[in-house]
Enzyme design. Structure first.
Site, mmCIF file in Angstrom:
data_model
loop_
_atom_site.group_PDB
_atom_site.id
_atom_site.type_symbol
_atom_site.label_atom_id
_atom_site.label_comp_id
_atom_site.label_asym_id
_atom_site.label_seq_id
_atom_site.Cartn_x
_atom_site.Cartn_y
_atom_site.Cartn_z
ATOM 1 N N PRO A 1 0.869 -1.178 -0.141
ATOM 2 C CA PRO A 1 0.077 -0.268 0.100
ATOM 3 C C PRO A 1 0.937 1.184 0.128
ATOM 4 O O PRO A 1 1.943 1.392 0.755
ATOM 5 C CB PRO A 1 -0.837 -0.016 1.375
ATOM 6 C CG PRO A 1 -0.050 -0.897 2.130
ATOM 7 C CD PRO A 1 0.951 -1.854 1.375
ATOM 8 N N SER B 1 -3.810 1.675 -0.419
ATOM 9 C CA SER B 1 -3.811 2.448 1.034
ATOM 10 C C SER B 1 -5.271 3.078 1.378
ATOM 11 O O SER B 1 -6.172 3.405 0.641
ATOM 12 C CB SER B 1 -2.567 3.427 0.425
ATOM 13 O OG SER B 1 -2.747 4.340 1.907
ATOM 14 N N TYR C 1 -5.938 2.508 8.089
ATOM 15 C CA TYR C 1 -5.240 3.236 9.279
ATOM 16 C C TYR C 1 -6.518 3.456 10.424
ATOM 17 O O TYR C 1 -7.494 3.559 9.595
ATOM 18 C CB TYR C 1 -4.956 4.651 8.740
ATOM 19 C CG TYR C 1 -3.535 4.881 8.078
ATOM 20 C CD1 TYR C 1 -2.271 4.248 8.988
ATOM 21 C CD2 TYR C 1 -3.509 5.213 6.981
ATOM 22 C CE1 TYR C 1 -1.203 4.257 8.344
ATOM 23 C CE2 TYR C 1 -1.777 5.112 6.362
ATOM 24 C CZ TYR C 1 -0.784 4.723 7.017
ATOM 25 O OH TYR C 1 0.245 4.931 6.569
ATOM 26 N N THR D 1 -2.216 -1.270 9.617
ATOM 27 C CA THR D 1 -0.966 -0.600 9.855
ATOM 28 C C THR D 1 -0.807 -0.244 11.278
ATOM 29 O O THR D 1 -1.555 0.772 11.958
ATOM 30 C CB THR D 1 -0.780 0.416 8.804
ATOM 31 O OG1 THR D 1 -0.661 -0.068 7.508
ATOM 32 C CG2 THR D 1 0.681 0.992 9.073
ATOM 33 N N LYS E 1 0.261 -4.908 10.054
ATOM 34 C CA LYS E 1 1.590 -4.512 9.210
ATOM 35 C C LYS E 1 2.404 -3.366 9.915
ATOM 36 O O LYS E 1 1.705 -2.675 10.521
ATOM 37 C CB LYS E 1 1.103 -3.626 7.929
ATOM 38 C CG LYS E 1 2.214 -3.220 6.711
ATOM 39 C CD LYS E 1 1.423 -2.606 5.940
ATOM 40 C CE LYS E 1 2.590 -2.032 4.875
ATOM 41 N NZ LYS E 1 2.958 -0.600 5.340
ATOM 42 N N HIS F 1 7.705 0.334 7.258
ATOM 43 C CA HIS F 1 7.199 1.520 6.312
ATOM 44 C C HIS F 1 8.006 2.031 5.428
ATOM 45 O O HIS F 1 8.148 3.015 5.327
ATOM 46 C CB HIS F 1 6.409 2.427 7.532
ATOM 47 C CG HIS F 1 5.094 3.180 7.006
ATOM 48 N ND1 HIS F 1 4.214 2.779 7.730
ATOM 49 C CD2 HIS F 1 4.984 3.901 6.003
ATOM 50 C CE1 HIS F 1 3.281 3.636 7.216
ATOM 51 N NE2 HIS F 1 3.676 4.192 6.113
ATOM 52 N N ASP G 1 8.109 -6.529 3.722
ATOM 53 C CA ASP G 1 8.629 -5.556 2.795
ATOM 54 C C ASP G 1 9.569 -4.822 3.238
ATOM 55 O O ASP G 1 9.836 -4.694 4.233
ATOM 56 C CB ASP G 1 7.130 -4.887 2.417
ATOM 57 C CG ASP G 1 6.747 -3.902 3.353
ATOM 58 O OD1 ASP G 1 7.518 -3.336 4.153
ATOM 59 O OD2 ASP G 1 5.415 -3.543 3.285
ATOM 60 N N GLY G 2 9.923 -3.838 2.330
ATOM 61 C CA GLY G 2 11.267 -2.867 2.622
ATOM 62 C C GLY G 2 12.502 -3.612 1.921
ATOM 63 O O GLY G 2 12.998 -4.317 2.216
ATOM 64 N N ARG H 1 14.354 -5.069 -4.219
ATOM 65 C CA ARG H 1 14.710 -4.736 -5.525
ATOM 66 C C ARG H 1 15.139 -5.443 -6.601
ATOM 67 O O ARG H 1 15.383 -5.116 -7.671
ATOM 68 C CB ARG H 1 15.696 -3.569 -5.427
ATOM 69 C CG ARG H 1 15.610 -2.438 -4.297
ATOM 70 C CD ARG H 1 14.462 -1.427 -4.831
ATOM 71 N NE ARG H 1 14.440 -0.415 -3.908
ATOM 72 C CZ ARG H 1 13.217 -0.562 -2.825
ATOM 73 N NH1 ARG H 1 12.339 -1.635 -2.743
ATOM 74 N NH2 ARG H 1 13.110 0.774 -1.929
HETATM 75 C C1 LIG Z 1 5.334 7.133 -0.944
HETATM 76 C C2 LIG Z 1 5.071 5.767 0.234
HETATM 77 C C3 LIG Z 1 3.927 5.977 0.739
HETATM 78 C C4 LIG Z 1 3.331 4.892 1.749
HETATM 79 N N1 LIG Z 1 2.097 4.886 2.110
HETATM 80 C C5 LIG Z 1 1.519 3.934 2.877
HETATM 81 C C6 LIG Z 1 0.345 3.820 3.571
HETATM 82 O O1 LIG Z 1 -0.651 4.670 3.160
HETATM 83 N N2 LIG Z 1 0.055 2.768 4.263
HETATM 84 C C7 LIG Z 1 0.870 1.855 4.707
HETATM 85 O O2 LIG Z 1 0.564 1.022 5.441
HETATM 86 N N3 LIG Z 1 2.186 2.045 4.201
HETATM 87 C C8 LIG Z 1 2.427 2.754 3.376
HETATM 88 N N4 LIG Z 1 3.744 2.931 2.725
HETATM 89 C C9 LIG Z 1 4.683 1.755 3.068
HETATM 90 C C10 LIG Z 1 4.520 0.713 2.419
HETATM 91 O O3 LIG Z 1 3.588 -0.137 2.278
HETATM 92 C C11 LIG Z 1 5.865 -0.334 2.586
HETATM 93 O O4 LIG Z 1 5.908 -0.921 3.762
HETATM 94 C C12 LIG Z 1 7.032 -0.071 2.042
HETATM 95 O O5 LIG Z 1 6.900 1.012 0.777
HETATM 96 C C13 LIG Z 1 7.988 -1.066 1.482
HETATM 97 O O6 LIG Z 1 9.286 -0.630 1.133
HETATM 98 P P1 LIG Z 1 9.762 -0.428 -0.068
HETATM 99 O O7 LIG Z 1 9.202 0.845 -0.702
HETATM 100 O O8 LIG Z 1 11.442 -0.235 0.102
HETATM 101 O O9 LIG Z 1 9.390 -1.488 -1.089
HETATM 102 C C14 LIG Z 1 4.269 3.796 1.824
HETATM 103 C C15 LIG Z 1 5.418 3.717 1.400
HETATM 104 C C16 LIG Z 1 5.881 4.857 0.311
HETATM 105 C C17 LIG Z 1 7.235 4.689 -0.364
#
Ligand SMILES: Cc1cc2nc3c(=O)[nH]c(=O)nc-3n(C[C@H](O)[C@H](O)[C@H](O)COP(=O)(O)O)c2cc1C
Length: 363
Positions: free
Chosen positions: A79, A108, A132, A158, A228, A252, A283-284, A287
């Site tokens: 998301p 999201s 949320y 989350t 999450k 996140h 996640d995280g 790549r």
């Molecule tokens: C620009 C951006 C916005 C995000 N918005 C949300 C969100 O609205 N809710 C949420 O649970 N996680 C959010 N995340 C976290 C992602 O769900 C995820 O945990 C994270 O992007 C994983 O890392 P990666 O970008 O390295 O793959 C966001 C991440 C990014 C980069």
């Protein structure tokens, strides 16, 4: 995409060229000194593969099952808020790209498109909803019910926000959402007409959320609820004790608590604690297909990608999303074959060892 990028890093460069400074920094940036943002990527590189040879690998499949349904690869779309700031077709294109690649997308709460429109854009796709919790419980329930009514199959609560992290790039840029951009479901649930800023939105969220609330949500919800933002074995246990169907190991994307542990480092203790009793996602910093393989070998059922899918969206809309996911699928398939595996489920800890400290690379 014919003659398109050959890896995620090349998609990232294309996205950087397309996006203005403010949105780019919002999407790419992390919290504080961005230690966790960087370590999320480099921590996957602290593992080395122990490939097995001379297994028949003519027929390799990346297909997997996640939360009781099939996916073409154990790589799902995380998301990510405000996707119409990356591309005019926003979440609808993200969903179409994920469906074209045969995988699921998690929408999201801060979506710029309503769940029913996302579902309509990808009727064959699998959709999950990220939730949320808001101080007004009615708002939280309305958002969750809207998504479930639109056919969304799971809810990811989350847990690592609010409050929002210290995103210094955004403060330096005095970043604000473009005026025309809104979060229509949230605005409707709140009962206001005007679009909410990022600060307004975080201020409306419930800062007092506890495990008891997760339990209430899980028992009120007709679809599986996952937590999450879990980074410890202790919290993974608590999630299961309070009715969650699984956890997403996540910080996140390094946007919340800087210097929180990289997800590749947190995953093993959580996989050991859950011991296959619940769905385990991470996640995280994913790549490469080899990152996906490492996560699976450490015990994850599947991974999610945030920024990689976003770079595909910014570069080329739904087609770009599908292309990024397809690249990761191909890389995973090749890694499986070269490790002597014909399916993701065959990967195990025996395929891994720690990299010698001196050889740890940083991307
Ligand atoms: C620009 C951006 C916005 C995000 N918005 C949300 C969100 O609205 N809710 C949420 O649970 N996680 C959010 N995340 C976290 C992602 O769900 C995820 O945990 C994270 O992007 C994983 O890392 P990666 O970008 O390295 O793959 C966001 C991440 C990014 C980069």
């Amino acid at each position: 995409m014919e003659n398109g990028p050959v890896n995620v890093a090349e998609f990232e460069r294309l996205a950087a060229e397309k996006l203005e400074r403010g949105p780019w920094d919002y999407f790419a940036g992390g919290a504080g000194d961005e230690v966790t943002l960087r370590e999320n990527v480099s921590a996957w590189g602290r593992w080395r593969l122990r490939p097995r040879v001379l297994n028949d690998v003519r027929e390799v499949s990346t297909a997997a099952e996640v939360l009781g349904g099939p996916v073409a690869m154990p790589v799902l779309v995380a998301p990510v808020a405000y996707q119409r700031m990356a591309h005019p077709d926003g979440e609808a294109a993200m969903a179409a790209g994920a469906a074209a690649a045969g995988t699921a997308m998690c929408l999201s709460t801060l979506s710029t498109t309503r769940p029913a429109d996302v579902a309509a854009a990808a009727p064959q796709g699998r959709h999950w909803f990220q939730l949320y919790a808001f101080r007004d419980e009615g708002v939280t329930r309305a958002l969750m019910e809207e998504a479930i009514e639109a056919g969304f199959e799971a809810v990811l609560v989350t847990a690592d926000a609010p409050p929002g992290g210290n995103r210094e790039r955004d403060r330096r840029n005095r970043f604000t959402l473009p005026r025309e951009l809104g979060t229509p479901s949230l605005t409707a649930a709140v009962g206001g007409g005007r679009a909410l800023s990022i600060e307004d939105t975080f201020a409306l969220m419930d800062h007092a959320l506890t495990w008891a609330d997760v339990e209430d949500l899980a028992s009120a919800c007709s679809v599986p609820v996952l937590v999450k933002g879990v980074l410890t074995a202790e919290d993974a246990e608590l999630a299961l004790d309070h009715g969650a169907a699984g956890v997403v190991v996540s910080n996140h994307g390094g946007r919340q608590l800087d210097r929180s542990v990289a997800t590749a480092e947190a995953l093993p203790e959580i996989a050991d604690a859950l011991a296959g009793r619940a769905t385990l996602l991470v996640d995280g910093g994913i790549r490469r297909g080899v990152d996906v393989a490492t996560a699976l070998a450490l015990g994850a059922d599947a991974v999610l990608v945030g920024r990689p899918a976003l770079w595909g969206l910014a570069a080329a809309g739904g087609e770009g999303v599908a292309a990024v996911l397809e690249l990761l699928r191909e890389e995973l398939g090749l890694t499986l074959a070269l490790c002597g595996c014909t399916a993701p489920s065959q990967l195990s800890r025996s395929h891994l060892r720690r990299a010698p400290a001196a050889s740890v690379y940083s991307v």
